[in-house]
Design a protein around this motif. Sequence first.
Motif, PDB file in Angstrom:
ATOM      1  N   ALA A  37     -27.426  24.129  10.640  1.00 10.38           N
ATOM      2  CA  ALA A  37     -27.348  22.698  10.946  1.00 10.38           C
ATOM      3  C   ALA A  37     -27.649  22.455  12.423  1.00 10.38           C
ATOM      4  CB  ALA A  37     -25.966  22.157  10.586  1.00 10.38           C
ATOM      5  N   LEU A  38     -27.153  23.327  13.293  1.00 10.72           N
ATOM      6  CA  LEU A  38     -27.424  23.208  14.727  1.00 10.72           C
ATOM      7  C   LEU A  38     -28.915  23.350  14.999  1.00 10.72           C
ATOM      8  CD1 LEU A  38     -26.762  23.180  17.766  1.00 10.72           C
ATOM      9  CD2 LEU A  38     -26.392  25.644  17.586  1.00 10.72           C
ATOM     10  N   LYS A  39     -29.543  24.344  14.392  1.00  8.46           N
ATOM     11  CA  LYS A  39     -30.980  24.559  14.606  1.00  8.46           C
ATOM     12  C   LYS A  39     -31.787  23.363  14.115  1.00  8.46           C
ATOM     13  CE  LYS A  39     -30.669  29.572  14.475  1.00  8.46           C
ATOM     14  NZ  LYS A  39     -31.159  30.798  13.900  1.00  8.46           N
ATOM     15  N   ASN A  40     -31.406  22.798  12.981  1.00  6.66           N
ATOM     16  CA  ASN A  40     -32.099  21.608  12.473  1.00  6.66           C
ATOM     17  C   ASN A  40     -31.935  20.426  13.417  1.00  6.66           C
ATOM     18  OD1 ASN A  40     -33.161  22.774  10.157  1.00  6.66           O
ATOM     19  ND2 ASN A  40     -31.345  22.318   8.947  1.00  6.66           N
ATOM     20  N   ALA A  41     -30.717  20.252  13.945  1.00  5.93           N
ATOM     21  CA  ALA A  41     -30.466  19.133  14.853  1.00  5.93           C
ATOM     22  C   ALA A  41     -31.232  19.306  16.160  1.00  5.93           C
ATOM     23  CB  ALA A  41     -28.964  19.017  15.125  1.00  5.93           C
ATOM     24  N   LEU A  42     -31.248  20.531  16.702  1.00  9.63           N
ATOM     25  CA  LEU A  42     -31.991  20.778  17.943  1.00  9.63           C
ATOM     26  C   LEU A  42     -33.490  20.576  17.725  1.00  9.63           C
ATOM     27  CD1 LEU A  42     -30.132  23.893  19.388  1.00  9.63           C
ATOM     28  CD2 LEU A  42     -30.226  21.606  20.395  1.00  9.63           C
ATOM     29  N   TYR A  43     -33.998  21.058  16.606  1.00 12.31           N
ATOM     30  CA  TYR A  43     -35.418  20.892  16.290  1.00 12.31           C
ATOM     31  C   TYR A  43     -35.755  19.409  16.176  1.00 12.31           C
ATOM     32  CZ  TYR A  43     -39.916  21.356  13.951  1.00 12.31           C
ATOM     33  OH  TYR A  43     -41.243  21.270  13.630  1.00 12.31           O
ATOM     34  N   ILE A  49     -37.200  25.342  18.479  1.00 11.45           N
ATOM     35  CA  ILE A  49     -36.489  26.210  17.537  1.00 11.45           C
ATOM     36  C   ILE A  49     -37.524  26.779  16.577  1.00 11.45           C
ATOM     37  CG2 ILE A  49     -34.737  26.328  15.729  1.00 11.45           C
ATOM     38  CD1 ILE A  49     -33.589  25.791  18.514  1.00 11.45           C
ATOM     39  N   THR A  50     -37.683  28.092  16.589  1.00 16.19           N
ATOM     40  CA  THR A  50     -38.680  28.725  15.728  1.00 16.19           C
ATOM     41  C   THR A  50     -38.060  29.601  14.652  1.00 16.19           C
ATOM     42  OG1 THR A  50     -38.902  30.540  17.303  1.00 16.19           O
ATOM     43  CG2 THR A  50     -40.434  28.697  17.537  1.00 16.19           C
ATOM     44  N   ASN A  51     -36.799  29.974  14.813  1.00 22.04           N
ATOM     45  CA  ASN A  51     -36.138  30.847  13.858  1.00 22.04           C
ATOM     46  C   ASN A  51     -35.092  30.041  13.106  1.00 22.04           C
ATOM     47  OD1 ASN A  51     -34.734  32.771  12.458  1.00 22.04           O
ATOM     48  ND2 ASN A  51     -33.929  33.829  14.240  1.00 22.04           N
ATOM     49  N   VAL A  52     -35.251  29.921  11.799  1.00 21.01           N
ATOM     50  CA  VAL A  52     -34.284  29.167  11.012  1.00 21.01           C
ATOM     51  C   VAL A  52     -33.336  30.084  10.246  1.00 21.01           C
ATOM     52  CG1 VAL A  52     -35.620  27.073  10.789  1.00 21.01           C
ATOM     53  CG2 VAL A  52     -35.934  28.900   9.133  1.00 21.01           C
ATOM     54  N   GLY A  53     -33.160  31.296  10.745  1.00 18.77           N
ATOM     55  CA  GLY A  53     -32.210  32.214  10.130  1.00 18.77           C
ATOM     56  C   GLY A  53     -30.790  31.709  10.304  1.00 18.77           C
ATOM     57  N   SER A  54     -29.859  32.337   9.619  1.00 17.05           N
ATOM     58  CA  SER A  54     -28.481  31.864   9.615  1.00 17.05           C
ATOM     59  C   SER A  54     -27.681  32.314  10.830  1.00 17.05           C
ATOM     60  CB  SER A  54     -27.778  32.339   8.343  1.00 17.05           C
ATOM     61  OG  SER A  54     -27.803  33.759   8.295  1.00 17.05           O
ATOM     62  N   GLY A  55     -28.260  33.134  11.687  1.00 19.44           N
ATOM     63  CA  GLY A  55     -27.525  33.627  12.844  1.00 19.44           C
ATOM     64  C   GLY A  55     -27.797  32.822  14.095  1.00 19.44           C
ATOM     65  N   MET A  56     -26.890  32.930  15.044  1.00 14.45           N
ATOM     66  CA  MET A  56     -27.037  32.265  16.340  1.00 14.45           C
ATOM     67  C   MET A  56     -27.698  33.274  17.270  1.00 14.45           C
ATOM     68  SD  MET A  56     -26.395  29.519  17.923  1.00 14.45           S
ATOM     69  CE  MET A  56     -25.599  28.647  19.215  1.00 14.45           C
ATOM     70  N   ASP A  57     -29.021  33.144  17.462  1.00 11.10           N
ATOM     71  CA  ASP A  57     -29.755  34.095  18.293  1.00 11.10           C
ATOM     72  C   ASP A  57     -29.836  33.591  19.733  1.00 11.10           C
ATOM     73  OD1 ASP A  57     -31.383  31.980  17.663  1.00 11.10           O
ATOM     74  OD2 ASP A  57     -33.161  33.176  17.273  1.00 11.10           O
ATOM     75  N   ASP A  58     -30.383  34.428  20.618  1.00  9.95           N
ATOM     76  CA  ASP A  58     -30.468  34.087  22.038  1.00  9.95           C
ATOM     77  C   ASP A  58     -31.354  32.874  22.290  1.00  9.95           C
ATOM     78  OD1 ASP A  58     -28.793  36.173  22.715  1.00  9.95           O
ATOM     79  OD2 ASP A  58     -30.434  37.588  23.087  1.00  9.95           O
ATOM     80  N   ALA A  59     -32.445  32.726  21.548  1.00 10.54           N
ATOM     81  CA  ALA A  59     -33.346  31.592  21.736  1.00 10.54           C
ATOM     82  C   ALA A  59     -32.640  30.280  21.387  1.00 10.54           C
ATOM     83  CB  ALA A  59     -34.603  31.760  20.882  1.00 10.54           C
ATOM     84  N   THR A  60     -31.875  30.285  20.307  1.00 15.00           N
ATOM     85  CA  THR A  60     -31.141  29.086  19.911  1.00 15.00           C
ATOM     86  C   THR A  60     -30.072  28.758  20.941  1.00 15.00           C
ATOM     87  OG1 THR A  60     -31.516  29.598  17.585  1.00 15.00           O
ATOM     88  CG2 THR A  60     -29.763  28.021  18.078  1.00 15.00           C
ATOM     89  N   ARG A  61     -29.351  29.788  21.411  1.00 17.56           N
ATOM     90  CA  ARG A  61     -28.317  29.575  22.417  1.00 17.56           C
ATOM     91  C   ARG A  61     -28.933  29.001  23.697  1.00 17.56           C
ATOM     92  NH1 ARG A  61     -23.477  30.975  21.725  1.00 17.56           N
ATOM     93  NH2 ARG A  61     -23.936  32.643  20.271  1.00 17.56           N
TER      94      ARG A  61
END
Length: 134
Positions: A37-43, A49-61
């Motif tokens: 949900a965070l990745k979708n909101a940021l995108y 945001i290029t990775n829609v995996g379920s983990g919180m990666d460094d790029a998303t952070r």
Amino acid sequence: MSIINNATNLLGRLALAAGTVAILGLAPAAFADEAIALKNALYGAGYNITNVGSGMDDATRSELSRFQKDNGLQANGILDEATKKALGMVSVQVAAAAPASKPKNAQPAATTKPEPVVEEEVVEEEDDGGWSFF
């Protein structure tokens, strides 16, 4: 008597371990949904945001920290309540629990006549009996 105590003690430890595994096994699923949900909101807010995996990666952070900084929030890369609010993220429990109330001064909707249905002319095509994608 010691055999019964040992069996009961062992059974209690086993139940405790199984309960702990069950609780901890469900926790990552909740965090995975929140990370997606965070990745979708940021995108949606225009962040990279290029990775829609379920983990919180460094790029998303990193993008989360950038969003926080851009919006005057504490840029710590942690999804807190202020960041969720700024992103427009709503908890499912809150959304489901919100009462569906009607405003006090609500007026009934005006009735309108339905538009007349206009029938279109049907064009018959020849059936050549074969397959066609067009």
